[in-house]
Design a protein around this motif. Structure first.
Motif, PDB file in Angstrom:
ATOM      1  N   LYS A   1      43.071  45.494  31.557  1.00 18.52           N
ATOM      2  CA  LYS A   1      43.345  44.227  32.246  1.00 18.52           C
ATOM      3  C   LYS A   1      43.609  44.432  33.728  1.00 18.52           C
ATOM      4  CE  LYS A   1      48.191  43.986  30.849  1.00 18.52           C
ATOM      5  NZ  LYS A   1      49.074  43.387  29.845  1.00 18.52           N
ATOM      6  N   ILE A   2      44.256  45.554  34.062  1.00 16.20           N
ATOM      7  CA  ILE A   2      44.534  45.749  35.487  1.00 16.20           C
ATOM      8  C   ILE A   2      43.254  46.013  36.273  1.00 16.20           C
ATOM      9  CG2 ILE A   2      45.807  47.184  37.142  1.00 16.20           C
ATOM     10  CD1 ILE A   2      48.104  46.915  35.337  1.00 16.20           C
ATOM     11  N   PRO A   3      42.400  46.957  35.811  1.00 18.33           N
ATOM     12  CA  PRO A   3      41.134  47.128  36.543  1.00 18.33           C
ATOM     13  C   PRO A   3      40.331  45.830  36.634  1.00 18.33           C
ATOM     14  CG  PRO A   3      41.391  48.838  34.895  1.00 18.33           C
ATOM     15  CD  PRO A   3      42.568  47.957  34.760  1.00 18.33           C
ATOM     16  N   TRP A   4      40.221  45.106  35.518  1.00 17.76           N
ATOM     17  CA  TRP A   4      39.423  43.884  35.567  1.00 17.76           C
ATOM     18  C   TRP A   4      40.004  42.876  36.535  1.00 17.76           C
ATOM     19  CZ3 TRP A   4      34.683  43.570  34.764  1.00 17.76           C
ATOM     20  CH2 TRP A   4      34.055  44.192  33.686  1.00 17.76           C
ATOM     21  N   THR A   5      41.354  42.780  36.554  1.00 22.74           N
ATOM     22  CA  THR A   5      41.959  41.832  37.474  1.00 22.74           C
ATOM     23  C   THR A   5      41.688  42.244  38.915  1.00 22.74           C
ATOM     24  OG1 THR A   5      43.678  41.592  35.838  1.00 22.74           O
ATOM     25  CG2 THR A   5      44.078  40.588  37.964  1.00 22.74           C
ATOM     26  N   LEU A   6      41.819  43.546  39.166  1.00 22.90           N
ATOM     27  CA  LEU A   6      41.523  44.020  40.525  1.00 22.90           C
ATOM     28  C   LEU A   6      40.084  43.706  40.893  1.00 22.90           C
ATOM     29  CD1 LEU A   6      43.307  47.479  40.669  1.00 22.90           C
ATOM     30  CD2 LEU A   6      43.925  45.358  41.843  1.00 22.90           C
ATOM     31  N   ILE A   7      39.174  43.948  39.932  1.00 20.96           N
ATOM     32  CA  ILE A   7      37.759  43.686  40.207  1.00 20.96           C
ATOM     33  C   ILE A   7      37.547  42.217  40.487  1.00 20.96           C
ATOM     34  CG2 ILE A   7      35.501  43.573  39.101  1.00 20.96           C
ATOM     35  CD1 ILE A   7      36.113  46.257  37.853  1.00 20.96           C
TER      36      ILE A   7
ATOM     37  N   GLY B   1      33.002  47.779  39.746  1.00 20.51           N
ATOM     38  CA  GLY B   1      33.616  47.099  40.879  1.00 20.51           C
ATOM     39  C   GLY B   1      32.625  46.885  42.002  1.00 20.51           C
ATOM     40  N   LEU B   2      31.849  47.938  42.334  1.00 17.29           N
ATOM     41  CA  LEU B   2      30.857  47.794  43.400  1.00 17.29           C
ATOM     42  C   LEU B   2      29.866  46.688  43.053  1.00 17.29           C
ATOM     43  CD1 LEU B   2      30.017  51.437  44.471  1.00 17.29           C
ATOM     44  CD2 LEU B   2      31.031  49.620  45.839  1.00 17.29           C
ATOM     45  N   GLY B   3      29.432  46.704  41.785  1.00 13.16           N
ATOM     46  CA  GLY B   3      28.495  45.665  41.353  1.00 13.16           C
ATOM     47  C   GLY B   3      29.076  44.284  41.596  1.00 13.16           C
ATOM     48  N   PHE B   4      30.340  44.107  41.222  1.00 17.24           N
ATOM     49  CA  PHE B   4      30.938  42.783  41.394  1.00 17.24           C
ATOM     50  C   PHE B   4      31.153  42.451  42.864  1.00 17.24           C
ATOM     51  CE2 PHE B   4      31.658  42.795  36.909  1.00 17.24           C
ATOM     52  CZ  PHE B   4      31.682  41.466  36.588  1.00 17.24           C
ATOM     53  N   ILE B   5      31.539  43.458  43.653  1.00 20.85           N
ATOM     54  CA  ILE B   5      31.770  43.175  45.075  1.00 20.85           C
ATOM     55  C   ILE B   5      30.475  42.709  45.736  1.00 20.85           C
ATOM     56  CG2 ILE B   5      32.243  44.275  47.296  1.00 20.85           C
ATOM     57  CD1 ILE B   5      34.406  45.885  45.887  1.00 20.85           C
ATOM     58  N   PHE B   6      29.383  43.415  45.437  1.00 22.82           N
ATOM     59  CA  PHE B   6      28.133  43.000  46.067  1.00 22.82           C
ATOM     60  C   PHE B   6      27.632  41.673  45.515  1.00 22.82           C
ATOM     61  CE2 PHE B   6      28.206  47.202  47.774  1.00 22.82           C
ATOM     62  CZ  PHE B   6      27.666  47.002  49.039  1.00 22.82           C
ATOM     63  N   SER B   7      27.916  41.423  44.215  1.00 22.73           N
ATOM     64  CA  SER B   7      27.552  40.100  43.692  1.00 22.73           C
ATOM     65  C   SER B   7      28.318  39.026  44.445  1.00 22.73           C
ATOM     66  CB  SER B   7      27.880  39.992  42.212  1.00 22.73           C
ATOM     67  OG  SER B   7      27.317  41.054  41.509  1.00 22.73           O
ATOM     68  N   GLY B   8      29.635  39.281  44.632  1.00 24.88           N
ATOM     69  CA  GLY B   8      30.452  38.300  45.336  1.00 24.88           C
ATOM     70  C   GLY B   8      29.919  38.052  46.736  1.00 24.88           C
TER      71      GLY B   8
ATOM     72  N   MET C   1      39.682  40.169  41.721  1.00 29.34           N
ATOM     73  CA  MET C   1      40.204  39.849  43.046  1.00 29.34           C
ATOM     74  C   MET C   1      39.248  40.325  44.144  1.00 29.34           C
ATOM     75  SD  MET C   1      44.335  39.989  42.579  1.00 29.34           S
ATOM     76  CE  MET C   1      44.577  41.639  42.800  1.00 29.34           C
ATOM     77  N   SER C   2      38.675  41.521  43.949  1.00 25.59           N
ATOM     78  CA  SER C   2      37.737  41.973  44.983  1.00 25.59           C
ATOM     79  C   SER C   2      36.503  41.088  44.997  1.00 25.59           C
ATOM     80  CB  SER C   2      37.304  43.423  44.799  1.00 25.59           C
ATOM     81  OG  SER C   2      37.886  44.000  43.701  1.00 25.59           O
ATOM     82  N   PHE C   3      36.115  40.582  43.821  1.00 31.69           N
ATOM     83  CA  PHE C   3      34.972  39.666  43.787  1.00 31.69           C
ATOM     84  C   PHE C   3      35.262  38.439  44.648  1.00 31.69           C
ATOM     85  CE2 PHE C   3      32.795  35.980  42.114  1.00 31.69           C
ATOM     86  CZ  PHE C   3      31.497  36.428  42.008  1.00 31.69           C
ATOM     87  N   VAL C   4      36.437  37.852  44.440  1.00 32.72           N
ATOM     88  CA  VAL C   4      36.770  36.653  45.212  1.00 32.72           C
ATOM     89  C   VAL C   4      36.836  36.983  46.698  1.00 32.72           C
ATOM     90  CG1 VAL C   4      38.481  34.857  45.566  1.00 32.72           C
ATOM     91  CG2 VAL C   4      37.977  35.650  43.275  1.00 32.72           C
ATOM     92  N   ALA C   5      37.458  38.127  47.006  1.00 33.53           N
ATOM     93  CA  ALA C   5      37.554  38.512  48.417  1.00 33.53           C
ATOM     94  C   ALA C   5      36.161  38.671  49.009  1.00 33.53           C
ATOM     95  CB  ALA C   5      38.341  39.806  48.550  1.00 33.53           C
ATOM     96  N   ALA C   6      35.283  39.376  48.257  1.00 31.88           N
ATOM     97  CA  ALA C   6      33.927  39.585  48.754  1.00 31.88           C
ATOM     98  C   ALA C   6      33.208  38.257  48.938  1.00 31.88           C
ATOM     99  CB  ALA C   6      33.148  40.463  47.776  1.00 31.88           C
ATOM    100  N   TYR C   7      33.449  37.342  48.005  1.00 32.00           N
ATOM    101  CA  TYR C   7      32.828  36.020  48.107  1.00 32.00           C
ATOM    102  C   TYR C   7      33.255  35.336  49.397  1.00 32.00           C
ATOM    103  CZ  TYR C   7      32.355  31.021  47.258  1.00 32.00           C
ATOM    104  OH  TYR C   7      32.078  29.695  47.389  1.00 32.00           O
ATOM    105  N   LEU C   8      34.563  35.406  49.684  1.00 29.22           N
ATOM    106  CA  LEU C   8      35.053  34.754  50.895  1.00 29.22           C
ATOM    107  C   LEU C   8      34.458  35.408  52.140  1.00 29.22           C
ATOM    108  CD1 LEU C   8      38.735  34.109  49.854  1.00 29.22           C
ATOM    109  CD2 LEU C   8      36.833  32.486  49.968  1.00 29.22           C
TER     110      LEU C   8
END
Ligand SMILES: Nc1ncnc2c1ncn2[C@@H]1O[C@H](COP(=O)(O)OP(=O)(O)OP(=O)(O)O)[C@@H](O)[C@H]1O
Ligand SMILES: [Mg+2]
Lengths: 242, 600
Positions: B218-224, B80-87, B226-233
């Motif tokens: 599926k739930i963790p991936w979906t959450l991840i 998740g952290l990886g994806f958030i920072f990527s976003g 969503m956090s990616f999109v949020a981080a992107y925004l």
């Protein structure tokens, strides 16, 4: 007081002696044109003035500072002396504006916004403000050379060195660069120009020098140099080039 | 609009594929070969003797091997952290390029067209070879009637995309990443993949063939997602904030360290000791460093700089032989290193500020590594070192690049240095590392390295492998980068000299940017090689992605017999490797194009 003072400067590349004892002085605001046949040591000499080459004997004093191996002195002198190269040597990975603001920001530690305002003024002065955000690779040779002049001027140097600034250019572009240099000369900049553009020498030079084989064989006012040269070598050179 | 496009496409096809008799012939020939290849693969994959459950059932094994399920949350957090920072990064560094919904629909339609085409040309029969008798037998696999549902779904999707493309909607091109990531999430929700579990007695059981593995992912991936999109925004929102960019860059440097210890260690923190020893020491070093940075250029202090440096050298050397906590030794070494470079950099307020940041970051990192890295408590995994599978492959690839790239830059610069000692050391390291095969280095890591480490310092096998990998690929990076350095014309150095830049400025602003640009393709191929070569760790008993498929799954007999089904797994593994390396090389091509702007 003279701003550059060279005394008996000698320089060897290995066994080969490129400068065989050059002495000269230049006053503040003077424009000096240096000419001479290929391989006579013109580039080597002006490159010694900002320590791109090291002379081995003699002394060079620029703006009161003697050129030695002391890094602090060299950096001080380099920020007083701007240089324009035959092959432009712009930084290809930076835009025109970044090329010009690089030294003010990092060497002079000025703020980015001030440097950019200054850079735009300089681009205005050399006549290409609209190219500020292009990369050097997208400009013509003449435009690149004008950017190079602006880059050197951005350091607010007291002296400008030009090493054959127009000899890599198409004839049409030579004029635009020479015009910028003439304007610079008229604004009172101290300049040493290595060039074969005799028209430029006649129009703006205060003095003209002829180098041959590592020696300065003639130093004269432009009128005398072209119409009434003292030295046979000069006559020969002029007959070949004109 | 559509018409013009069609005409243009036809023209492009004509010009590129059928321009002359020879090219027409070649076009047909290669098409024939490609179609035959596809039909062969398809036949192989659909033959009734293949058991694809052996792949699907073992996803968990493939991803993390035997990492304890109770600690999965750690892995999810890291991912998740990886994806958030990527976003965040995608948003912060986006170029502002726009694209439209209709273009996106066109891309998807093209893909669907491709799938329809493949569905139509897929073979109806396949060959199975009996293992007992060796007799080849033709069987029916995918009759045309069976294709109708699939084809109708695909055609339905085409219609949907066609209708969607009528909507006039423009958005930032960088947003595409979020959309592409959404596609696998959709599949996770739709697909039902049965999985193997461990029961209370650690026996492998097969609870319910229809229980989707996606239930647990599926739930963790979906959450991840969503956090990616949020981080992107968020990234887009703070696009013009320079401090924010700096913070994210620094986090990228620190993140892997955090992840690393988070996955490996369950630190038992002794609060008492922490408060009595470590924290005071840490704060002490922090203060001394900052004071040095701010006062070293003071006229009076400057005089004593020599004494200070001398004292520091003596104290550091002494500390190495004394019994003090590790943090003191490391801190002293770091302080010494800093004190040497401080006078050159801290001449301006800006230099002081950035130097302070660097000091705080490197001290924190060191302290953190020492505390986390030497903690003796770690996650216990039955029968193996920490984990294997794709996580291990990924970890080796990412860390290999992450550590070895800066190492390579330093080695290359060192090798080009004019100081003979530095030059000698760097050349020595490069030549030593390169002249010994990687496999030898792996054995060195697994059996010899412990002898070289100081008393009380023990590294996990994976850490040791990471160290040798970093040096090994670092040496290769260094040679590549050196090639790039040599490609820079002399005029660039002279121009930089002539405007009064010092060596550090010249290197970081003029030389390295150009050298690295020139060798992006070579660097990417080194990274890809590193990614694939990581499968060599199987030789010292680590279970990487490939080994799981080949050795582990091919020998499974409980609860379902998968013995002999390693060919399906190999195909799957090849596909995964291909997807990653292909994406990487495509990204790098785009990157090159963007960098190429300055050149001509
Ligand atoms: N780095 C070097 N190493 C060895 N010899 C050099 C080097 N640079 C210049 N020379 C030699 O020194 C002499 C003077 O060179 P210089 O470049 O100063 O000539 P120049 O007058 O500028 O000629 P041109 O008009 O062709 O530019 C030449 O003979 C050249 O071969
Ligand atoms: Mg020359």
């Amino acid at each position: 007081m003279s701003i550059i003072e060279a005394k008996d400067v000698k320089k060897w590349f290995g066994d080969f002696q490129a400068l065989k004892g050059i002495s000269m002085e230049i006053q503040e605001g003077e424009v000096l044109v240096v000419c001479g046949p290929s391989g006579s040591g013109k580039s080597t000499f002006i490159r010694c003035i900002n320590r791109l080459e090291q002379h081995q004997e003699g002394s060079i004093i620029v703006d009161g500072i003697e050129l030695t191996n002391d890094i602090k002195n060299i950096e001080a002198i380099r920020s007083e002396v701007g240089m324009v190269f035959q092959s432009f040597n712009l930084f290809p990975h930076l835009t025109v504006l970044q090329n010009i603001t690089l030294a003010p920001i990092w060497v002079r530690k000025k703020s980015k916004s001030d440097s950019e305002v200054k850079a735009m003024e300089l681009l205005e002065r050399v006549g290409i403000p609209e190219q500020a955000h292009k990369f050097p690779g997208q400009l013509s040779g003449g435009q690149q050379q004008r950017v190079a002049i602006a880059r050197a001027l951005a350091m607010e140097p007291k002296i400008m060195l030009f090493d054959e600034p127009t000899s890599a250019l198409d004839p049409e572009m030579i004029k635009e660069v020479l015009d910028v240099m003439k304007e610079l000369a008229k604004s009172g900049m101290t300049m040493i120009v290595v060039t074969h553009e005799m028209g430029f020498a006649k129009e703006v030079a205060d003095r003209v020098m002829l180098f041959d084989d590592g020696l300065m064989v003639e130093e004269n006012t432009p009128n005398e140099f072209f119409d009434n040269p003292k030295n046979d070598r000069t006559k020969l050179f002029l007959s070949q080039i004109l | 609009m559509m018409n013009i496009d069609l005409k243009k496409q036809t023209r492009v096809i004509k010009e590129n594929l059928f321009s002359s008799p020879v090219s027409t012939l070649l076009t047909f020939l290669t098409s024939y070969i490609m179609i035959s290849f596809f039909r062969g693969m398809f036949g192989f994959a659909t033959a009734p003797d293949k058991d694809w459950l052996s792949v699907l059932n073992n996803m968990q094994l493939y991803m993390v091997q035997a990492y304890p399920e109770s600690d999965f949350i750690r892995i999810w957090i890291c991912v998740g952290l990886g994806f958030i920072f990527s976003g965040l990064s995608v948003g912060l560094w986006e170029t502002g390029e726009k694209t439209s919904l209709s273009k996106l629909c066109l891309t998807f339609s093209k893909i669907i067209f491709g799938i329809i085409f493949l569905t139509l040309i897929a073979p109806t029969t396949s060959v199975i070879v009996s293992t007992a008798t060796g007799i080849r037998e033709q069987v029916d696999v995918f009759s045309y009637a069976e294709r109708i549902p699939l084809l109708s779904i695909l055609l339905g999707l085409l219609v949907v995309f066609f209708l969607l493309s009528k909507i006039n909607l423009n958005f930032n091109k960088s947003f595409l990443v979020s959309i592409y990531l959404f596609v696998p999430i959709v599949f996770l929700w739709l697909m039902k993949i049965p999985t193997i579990k461990l029961d209370a007695e650690n026996q492998r059981v097969f609870p319910d063939p229809l229980m989707p593995i996606a239930n647990s992912t599926k739930i963790p991936w979906t959450l991840i997602w969503m956090s990616f999109v949020a981080a992107y925004l968020i990234g887009i929102y703070f696009k013009n904030k320079k401090q924010f960019k700096t913070a994210v860059s620094i986090s990228w440097v620190l993140l892997p360290l955090l992840i690393f210890s988070w996955i490996f260690k369950k630190p038992l923190i002794d609060l008492n000791e922490l408060i009595r020893n470590d924290i005071p020491v840490f704060i002490g070093f922090l203060l001394v460093g900052v004071l040095t940075i701010y006062f070293i250029n003071n006229k009076i202090v400057e005089k004593f700089y020599g004494y200070y440096l001398g004292l520091l050298v003596i104290v550091t050397l002494a500390s190495l032989f004394l019994k003090v906590i590790l943090l003191v030794k490391a801190g002293l070494l770091l302080l010494l290193l800093f004190s040497v470079i401080i006078p050159a950099v801290s001449t301006s307020a800006k230099g002081k500020r950035s130097l302070t940041i660097v000091w705080i970051v490197s001290l924190t990192t060191t302290a953190f590594l020492l505390e986390g890295g030497t903690s003796t408590t770690q996650i216990v995994v039955p029968g193996s070192s920490i984990f294997g599978g794709f996580s291990l492959t990924w970890l080796l690839a990412i860390f290999g690049t992450y550590v070895s790239f800066p190492l390579g830059v330093l080695l290359a610069l060192g090798r080009n240095s004019s100081l003979p000692i530095i030059k000698g050391v760097c050349t020595g390291i490069i030549e030593l590392v390169r002249s010994v095969p990687y496999i030898t280095w792996l054995f060195f890591a697994s059996v010899t390295m412990a002898v070289f480490l100081p008393d009380g310092v023990e590294f996990n096998l994976i850490v040791r492998v990471l160290i040798v990998t970093a040096f090994f690929s670092g040496a290769y990076f260094a040679e590549n980068i050196r090639g790039g350095l040599q490609s820079i014309p002399k005029g660039q150095f002279e121009a930089a000299d002539a405007i009064g830049m010092n060596t550090v400025q010249k290197t970081s602003l003029i030389v390295l940017p150009q050298a690295l640009r020139a060798i992006v393709p070579t660097l990417v191929s080194s990274i890809i090689t590193g990614f694939k070569d990581s499968s060599l760790v199987t030789i010292i008993g680590l279970f990487d992605f490939l080994t799981i498929g080949r050795m582990v799954i091919g020998n499974q007999s409980i609860p379902i017999n998968f013995i002999g089904h390693d060919r399906e797994n190999l195909l799957f593994i090849a596909l995964v490797y291909w997807i990653f390396t292909f994406t990487l090389s495509r990204r790098s091509m785009k990157f090159e194009k963007r960098l190429g702007l300055g050149e001509r």
